[in-house]
Motif scaffolding. Structure first.
Motif, PDB file in Angstrom:
ATOM      1  N   THR A  88      45.628  43.848  45.006  1.00 36.59           N
ATOM      2  CA  THR A  88      46.598  44.924  44.802  1.00 36.59           C
ATOM      3  C   THR A  88      47.597  44.550  43.709  1.00 36.59           C
ATOM      4  N   THR A  89      47.689  45.397  42.693  1.00 38.68           N
ATOM      5  CA  THR A  89      48.565  45.121  41.543  1.00 38.68           C
ATOM      6  C   THR A  89      49.772  46.055  41.519  1.00 38.68           C
ATOM      7  N   SER A  90      50.143  46.588  42.646  1.00 38.01           N
ATOM      8  CA  SER A  90      51.293  47.485  42.730  1.00 38.01           C
ATOM      9  C   SER A  90      52.570  46.789  42.261  1.00 38.01           C
ATOM     10  N   ARG A  91      53.479  47.573  41.702  1.00 32.74           N
ATOM     11  CA  ARG A  91      54.757  47.005  41.267  1.00 32.74           C
ATOM     12  C   ARG A  91      55.611  46.561  42.452  1.00 32.74           C
ATOM     13  N   GLY A  93      54.287  44.692  44.826  1.00 34.75           N
ATOM     14  CA  GLY A  93      53.697  43.444  45.263  1.00 34.75           C
ATOM     15  C   GLY A  93      52.313  43.640  45.849  1.00 34.75           C
ATOM     16  N   ARG A  94      51.700  42.514  46.250  1.00 27.38           N
ATOM     17  CA  ARG A  94      50.347  42.574  46.819  1.00 27.38           C
ATOM     18  C   ARG A  94      50.347  42.970  48.281  1.00 27.38           C
ATOM     19  N   ARG A  95      51.222  42.410  49.057  1.00 22.97           N
ATOM     20  CA  ARG A  95      51.175  42.602  50.515  1.00 22.97           C
ATOM     21  C   ARG A  95      52.044  43.760  51.000  1.00 22.97           C
ATOM     22  N   ARG A  96      53.134  44.027  50.302  1.00 22.10           N
ATOM     23  CA  ARG A  96      54.103  45.007  50.791  1.00 22.10           C
ATOM     24  C   ARG A  96      53.506  46.406  50.994  1.00 22.10           C
ATOM     25  N   PRO A  97      52.679  46.935  50.070  1.00 24.63           N
ATOM     26  CA  PRO A  97      52.109  48.272  50.322  1.00 24.63           C
ATOM     27  C   PRO A  97      51.266  48.319  51.591  1.00 24.63           C
ATOM     28  N   TRP A  98      50.595  47.233  51.901  1.00 20.41           N
ATOM     29  CA  TRP A  98      49.746  47.210  53.085  1.00 20.41           C
ATOM     30  C   TRP A  98      50.578  47.065  54.356  1.00 20.41           C
ATOM     31  N   ILE A  99      51.706  46.362  54.259  1.00 21.87           N
ATOM     32  CA  ILE A  99      52.619  46.304  55.398  1.00 21.87           C
ATOM     33  C   ILE A  99      53.164  47.699  55.700  1.00 21.87           C
ATOM     34  N   ALA A 100      53.535  48.429  54.648  1.00 19.67           N
ATOM     35  CA  ALA A 100      54.067  49.781  54.830  1.00 19.67           C
ATOM     36  C   ALA A 100      53.012  50.715  55.416  1.00 19.67           C
ATOM     37  N   VAL A 208      54.292  40.183  42.227  1.00 16.69           N
ATOM     38  CA  VAL A 208      53.392  41.192  41.653  1.00 16.69           C
ATOM     39  C   VAL A 208      52.199  40.493  41.012  1.00 16.69           C
ATOM     40  N   LEU A 209      51.018  40.950  41.330  1.00 21.28           N
ATOM     41  CA  LEU A 209      49.790  40.386  40.769  1.00 21.28           C
ATOM     42  C   LEU A 209      49.490  41.057  39.435  1.00 21.28           C
ATOM     43  N   PRO A 210      49.435  40.284  38.330  1.00 24.53           N
ATOM     44  CA  PRO A 210      49.065  40.886  37.038  1.00 24.53           C
ATOM     45  C   PRO A 210      47.641  41.435  37.080  1.00 24.53           C
ATOM     46  N   ARG A 211      47.420  42.504  36.354  1.00 23.42           N
ATOM     47  CA  ARG A 211      46.093  43.108  36.319  1.00 23.42           C
ATOM     48  C   ARG A 211      45.088  42.179  35.644  1.00 23.42           C
ATOM     49  N   GLY A 212      43.876  42.172  36.169  1.00 22.06           N
ATOM     50  CA  GLY A 212      42.789  41.424  35.540  1.00 22.06           C
ATOM     51  C   GLY A 212      42.621  39.997  36.012  1.00 22.06           C
ATOM     52  N   LEU A 213      43.557  39.482  36.844  1.00 24.40           N
ATOM     53  CA  LEU A 213      43.436  38.086  37.288  1.00 24.40           C
ATOM     54  C   LEU A 213      42.367  37.923  38.361  1.00 24.40           C
ATOM     55  N   VAL A 214      42.262  38.902  39.242  1.00 25.95           N
ATOM     56  CA  VAL A 214      41.293  38.835  40.330  1.00 25.95           C
ATOM     57  C   VAL A 214      40.247  39.915  40.098  1.00 25.95           C
ATOM     58  N   PRO A 215      38.955  39.584  40.182  1.00 25.30           N
ATOM     59  CA  PRO A 215      37.897  40.577  39.942  1.00 25.30           C
ATOM     60  C   PRO A 215      38.018  41.764  40.888  1.00 25.30           C
ATOM     61  N   LEU A 216      37.584  42.935  40.401  1.00 27.04           N
ATOM     62  CA  LEU A 216      37.598  44.122  41.244  1.00 27.04           C
ATOM     63  C   LEU A 216      36.679  43.926  42.447  1.00 27.04           C
ATOM     64  N   LEU A 217      37.052  44.557  43.534  1.00 28.56           N
ATOM     65  CA  LEU A 217      36.262  44.446  44.758  1.00 28.56           C
ATOM     66  C   LEU A 217      35.088  45.408  44.712  1.00 28.56           C
TER      67      LEU A 217
END
Length: 418
Positions: A88-91, A93-100, A208-217
């Motif tokens: 997740t590359t949301s502004r 963060g990675r975990r916060r959108p999923w917590i919400a 925040v995870l920068p785009r492109g660091l982790v391959p798409l799922l």
């Protein structure tokens, strides 16, 4: 490895402060109130009222089947949402959108659950609640690996287990004292979940995870990632197996406790006795999880703590099997709390230290969390079968003790962590 990727994969070294721990603990308090009050009281009573049968075994089986179906969905929800949060590359963060999302969905499912008047409706809503519970807790546990250094993880993980004990007793006391049933009880649990999760969601920063660091799922990468070779990563495999066995043993010993008090011991006030046993359990869980979790950090040892904790749970189960009295049940509750409190805090720290890939922490901890939640979901169904076959609870508690002992033996095979 590029510097940005290395930074994301690096183990945290900066200790988290009091505000972080407080918000984390409050979140788990809300999670456990919302999850365990229905499991221990609201859902069994709702099903008992709906089934309206004098055959108590049918009540146990109905509860067990619904829990088992929910557990099957958790098998998918945990690693899937963990893998998605890793990417997740949301502004925000990675975990916060999923917590919400997990908090909102869990609370909404509980509200709808309180309105149900059919077995199918109850089953669908409890499955939905269980899925969103997985979404929320997968993100919360990943936050430990993201932000907490190794020498603080035993203590911080204790703030998962201590709120669990407090959540059970708080939920039971609130529901019984206020005389709430069905919708009122579920609505209160949903409100507390939202209120207690908000501080962590709003006050704790998330990288925040920068785009492109982790391959798409992809479906292929997800399915391949679900298999972590025990030959290549034996410590991960033994830790996972130990978790499954110990949590299954604990769930055998606790998930049908209300029915044991009602029909096994035939105590006059089963709900009051359940609160008393839960209070004893709570005190020992809190002491063990916080004190022994911190001691584990100080000594730099995990395996010995997990081994002893598993054995204590086995002893508690065997007491229930061979000395079926309310006094023996009180002693068993103390031993179970001591063992499970130590297990939850130290084993969670152990799990974060045997992960194969730091870039897929969420997915790998999601797999580990299967071993925490799925046994608790399937245990009522399996336990109901054991109770139905034997016509009593002795076989159930024997199974609890044997599986906990097997979990102790499994954790002894871990070699990469002291």
């Amino acid at each position: 490895m590029p510097s940005s990727t290395a930074a994301i994969a690096a183990l945290p070294t900066r200790r988290v402060g009091g505000r972080w721990v407080t918000c984390f603990a409050l979140s788990w308090f809300g999670v456990w109130i919302a999850q365990l009050t229905p499991v221990q009281l609201l859902l069994p009573l709702q099903l008992e009222e709906l089934l309206d049968t004098t055959d108590w075994v049918q009540n146990v089986l109905g509860f067990g089947v619904i829990s088992g179906i929910a557990g099957a969905f958790a098998l998918i929800a945990y690693p899937l949402t963990g893998a998605l949060s890793d990417r997740t590359t949301s502004r925000f963060g990675r975990r916060r959108p999923w917590i919400a999302a997990g908090t909102a969905g869990f609370a909404g499912a509980l509200l709808f659950l309180g309105l149900q008047r059919s077995l199918v409706g109850i089953g669908i809503c409890w499955v939905a609640a269980s899925i969103f519970f997985c979404v929320l807790t997968a993100a919360l546990t990943a936050a430990i690996s993201d932000q907490v250094p190794s020498n603080q993880r035993g203590y911080v993980s204790g703030w998962i287990s201590a709120p669990q004990a407090m959540g059970i007793i708080a939920g039971l006391v609130l529901v019984t004292t206020l005389g709430l049933r069905t919708f009122g009880g579920y609505a209160l649990m949903a409100a507390l979940l939202v209120i207690l999760t908000l501080p962590f969601l709003l006050l704790i920063p998330d990288a925040v995870l920068p785009r492109g660091l982790v391959p798409l799922l992809t479906w292929r990468s997800l399915l391949e990632g679900m298999w972590i070779s025990p030959r290549a990563f034996p410590d991960f495999g033994w830790t996972l197996l130990s978790r499954v066995l110990v949590n299954l043993g604990n769930a055998f010993g606790t998930s049908l406790l209300l029915y044991f008090l009602m029909y096994g011991l035939a105590v006059p006030d089963a709900e009051g006795s359940l609160i008393l046993l839960t209070l004893v359990y709570m005190v020992f869980v809190i002491v063990a999880s916080l004190w022994l979790g911190r001691l584990s950090d100080k000594l730099g040892r995990r395996r010995a703590f997990v081994f002893v904790a598993s054995v204590l749970q086995a002893v508690a189960a065997l007491i229930l099997a061979f000395v079926p009295t309310i006094e023996a049940a009180t002693l068993a509750a103390a031993l179970l709390g001591l063992g499970y409190g130590c297990f939850l805090s130290v084993d969670q720290a152990l799990a974060t230290e045997v992960l194969p890939d730091q870039l897929s922490r969420g997915k790998d901890l999601g797999i580990m969390n299967i071993a925490l939640t799925v046994p608790q979901a399937f245990a009522p169904m399996l336990g109901a079968v054991l109770v139905s076959l034997s016509g009593g609870f002795t076989l159930l508690f024997l199974a609890s003790g044997i599986t906990a002992l097997a979990g102790a033996l499994a954790v002894g095979k871990v070699r990469g962590v002291r």
